[in-house]
Design a protein around this motif. Structure first.
Motif, PDB file in Angstrom:
ATOM      1  N   SER A 101       0.841  -1.207   0.000  1.00 16.36           N
ATOM      2  CA  SER A 101       0.000   0.000   0.000  1.00 16.36           C
ATOM      3  C   SER A 101       0.869   1.247   0.000  1.00 16.36           C
ATOM      4  O   SER A 101       0.620   2.193  -0.750  1.00 16.36           O
ATOM      5  N   ASP A 131      -5.797  -0.496  -4.553  1.00 17.70           N
ATOM      6  CA  ASP A 131      -5.237  -1.057  -3.317  1.00 17.70           C
ATOM      7  C   ASP A 131      -6.216  -2.067  -2.720  1.00 17.70           C
ATOM      8  O   ASP A 131      -7.147  -1.694  -2.017  1.00 17.70           O
ATOM      9  N   GLU A 132      -5.996  -3.307  -3.003  1.00 23.32           N
ATOM     10  CA  GLU A 132      -6.857  -4.405  -2.537  1.00 23.32           C
ATOM     11  C   GLU A 132      -8.345  -4.068  -2.695  1.00 23.32           C
ATOM     12  O   GLU A 132      -9.098  -4.053  -1.722  1.00 23.32           O
TER      13      GLU A 132
HETATM   14 MG   LIG Z   1      -2.186  -2.623   2.220  1.00 29.37          MG
END
Ligand SMILES: [Mg+2]
Ligand SMILES: Nc1ncnc2c1ncn2[C@@H]1O[C@H](COP(=O)(O)OP(=O)(O)OP(=O)(O)O)[C@@H](O)[C@H]1O
Lengths: 257, 221
Positions: free
Chosen positions: A56, A176-177
């Motif tokens: 991240s 991000d995910e």
């Molecule tokens: Mg992360």
């Protein structure tokens, strides 16, 4: 306004993103170490790695939600440094989709999508609404335009978040995910949206553990551990013959063999 | 009956009613000025407190702490009776607006600071990631959400400060309480006080209900 969602433009630099020798610390903690990463225009990168490995933080450095302490980051040829003008320029060309959607709860779906085009691009309201409707159609939720984010399912919210980013006509998208906060039955609808985006040639960096997605769309898979890029390769090679011990361990864990 | 003649004497109330209405008008004017100017000042001070460079931020913190700590009555007396010794003279209406407004703006600043700090970090990150500038983020993303969070506490403070307008009678402002006590002296009968109390209730009871309603409506999920 052209109806084409992705205007063909000649970038001033053939690399969409070029990160060289980049290091970042959180206080004493050395979170990113000697990162070198180049992403060509139209390339699709999947970043994976154990929790806390800095995935991240790495993509958040690319639109300067985090600042780095050494090395260089160029996005479409613009260097990210303390220069606010550069930061705003890069952010207006780089879209980001977050794990928890982060839609604005006090604005309708349509207003979520028109806010940035109107205030950053100074686009007239009518034009912004038209474009928002176009992208909501694209993520297949045109009928929800006047609802509020709280009235939508997680999968729908995440697709709105993607449409909101696309309304800025970004040259690069960071994820991000994007599916890890979703119930299993909603993951597919979001991945399908991302696949469609990839097929149109969008430059993408996706932090995700959806390995099926990685196999299907990635040009390259990047594996991170303890703040370093440990290994990167084309998906086939990455999954079948990982070179590094830590990559093998990680793949063993998440693929369950 | 003795009780009715003494406390609910309609003839007396009828006679002093114009005085009381004047008091209602002044009290409402004072409440309106305090609430509107105090709220605007409070939001600005809150933004300075959170986002300005440090010297300004410290000033804002000092302001907020000072005017939250000092009793409004003491502040009012200082403004009206002490400032003239420095050659600064305010009329009773201005002095009362100032004292109430200083206090109310500092309450407001605190309520909004809490509201802003309750907004998830991801909201600001999403706004930044879209390339929005800082003023647009404040106006379009942060403040509208902070308003929602702050509304119950802010309304509650507003009712409290509306009640405190009665302190203005201390500096001889002809507000409802002052008019009622004058009328009582004039008529040698306490009925005007009872009438004034009822008038306060007519305005404040619905306001208190509103606070309860808003607390329910905007309760944290
Ligand atoms: Mg992360
Ligand atoms: N703002 C911060 N301040 C201090 N440390 C932080 C901060 N943000 C992240 N970290 C730390 O930096 C490390 C890397 O965090 P990061 O969120 O980039 O990891 P990640 O690879 O995305 O992990 P996950 O898979 O859990 O999302 C972690 O150890 C985390 O605790």
């Amino acid at each position: 306004m052209s109806a084409s969602p992705l205007p063909e433009e000649l970038a001033p630099c053939p690399d969409a993103i070029r990160v060289t020798g980049m290091n970042k610390w959180f206080g004493e903690f050395h979170v990113l170490r000697d990162i070198d990463l180049t992403v060509r225009e139209g390339e699709r990168i999947v970043v994976c790695g154990p929790s806390g490995s800095g995935k991240s933080t790495l993509i958040r450095c690319i639109n300067r939600l985090e600042n780095h302490q050494s090395g260089q980051i160029l996005v479409n040829g613009i260097e990210l440094n303390a220069n606010l003008r550069n930061i705003h320029k890069v952010r207006s060309e780089v879209g980001m989709v977050f794990q928890h959607f982060n839609l604005f709860p006090h604005l309708t779906i349509l207003e979520n999508c028109t806010l940035a085009p109107m205030w950053v691009r100074k686009m007239p309201r009518a034009e912004a609404r038209e474009m928002a409707a176009h992208f909501l159609e694209k993520v297949r939720i045109p009928e929800q335009a006047d609802k509020y984010p709280g009235q939508l399912s997680g999968g729908q919210q995440q697709r709105v978040a993607i449409a909101r980013s696309l309304c800025m006509r970004p040259k690069v998208m960071l994820f991000d995910e994007p599916t890890s906060a979703l119930d299993p039955e909603m993951i597919k609808e979001v991945l399908d949206t991302m696949i469609a985006l990839a097929e149109e040639g969008m430059t993408m960096i996706c932090v995700t553990h959806e390995m099926g997605f990685a196999r299907q769309v990635a040009n390259r898979v990047v594996f991170m551990d303890e703040g370093r890029i440990v290994e990167q390769n084309e998906p086939e090679a990455f999954f079948h013959s990982p070179q590094n011990e830590r990559t093998r361990n990680f793949l063993g864990q998440i693929l369950g063999h | 009956m003795d009780f009715v003649d003494t406390f609910l004497n309609m003839a007396v109330i009828q006679r002093v009613l114009p005085m009381l209405w004047l008091g209602v008008g002044n009290t409402l004017a004072l409440a309106f000025v305090t609430l509107s100017l105090g709220a605007v000042a409070g939001v600005l001070i809150c933004l300075i407190r959170l986002y300005a460079p440090w010297p300004l931020r410290w000033l804002a913190i000092a302001y907020i702490d000072l005017f939250r700590a000092i009793p409004i009555l003491v502040l009012l007396v200082l403004i009206y009776y002490a400032l003239p010794f420095f050659g600064i003279r305010f009329g009773s209406f201005v002095a009362a607006s100032l004292a109430l407004g200083l206090a109310f703006s500092s309450f407001t600043a605190e309520v909004f600071r809490a509201g802003i700090q309750a907004i998830p970090r991801g909201q600001i990150e999403a706004a930044e990631a879209l390339g929005l500038s800082f003023p647009v983020i404040i106006l379009r993303v942060i403040l509208p959400q902070a308003f929602r969070i702050a509304i119950p506490a802010h309304t509650s403070n507003s009712v409290a400060i509306a009640k405190d307008t009665s302190l203005a009678s201390i500096v001889a402002m002809p507000d409802l309480l002052k008019q009622a006590t004058d009328a009582q002296a004039l008529a040698a009968n306490p009925s005007p006080l009872i009438a004034a109390a009822l008038m306060y209730l007519i305005f404040l009871l619905p306001a208190v209900r509103l606070v309860s309603y808003l607390e329910h409506r905007y309760r944290p999920i």
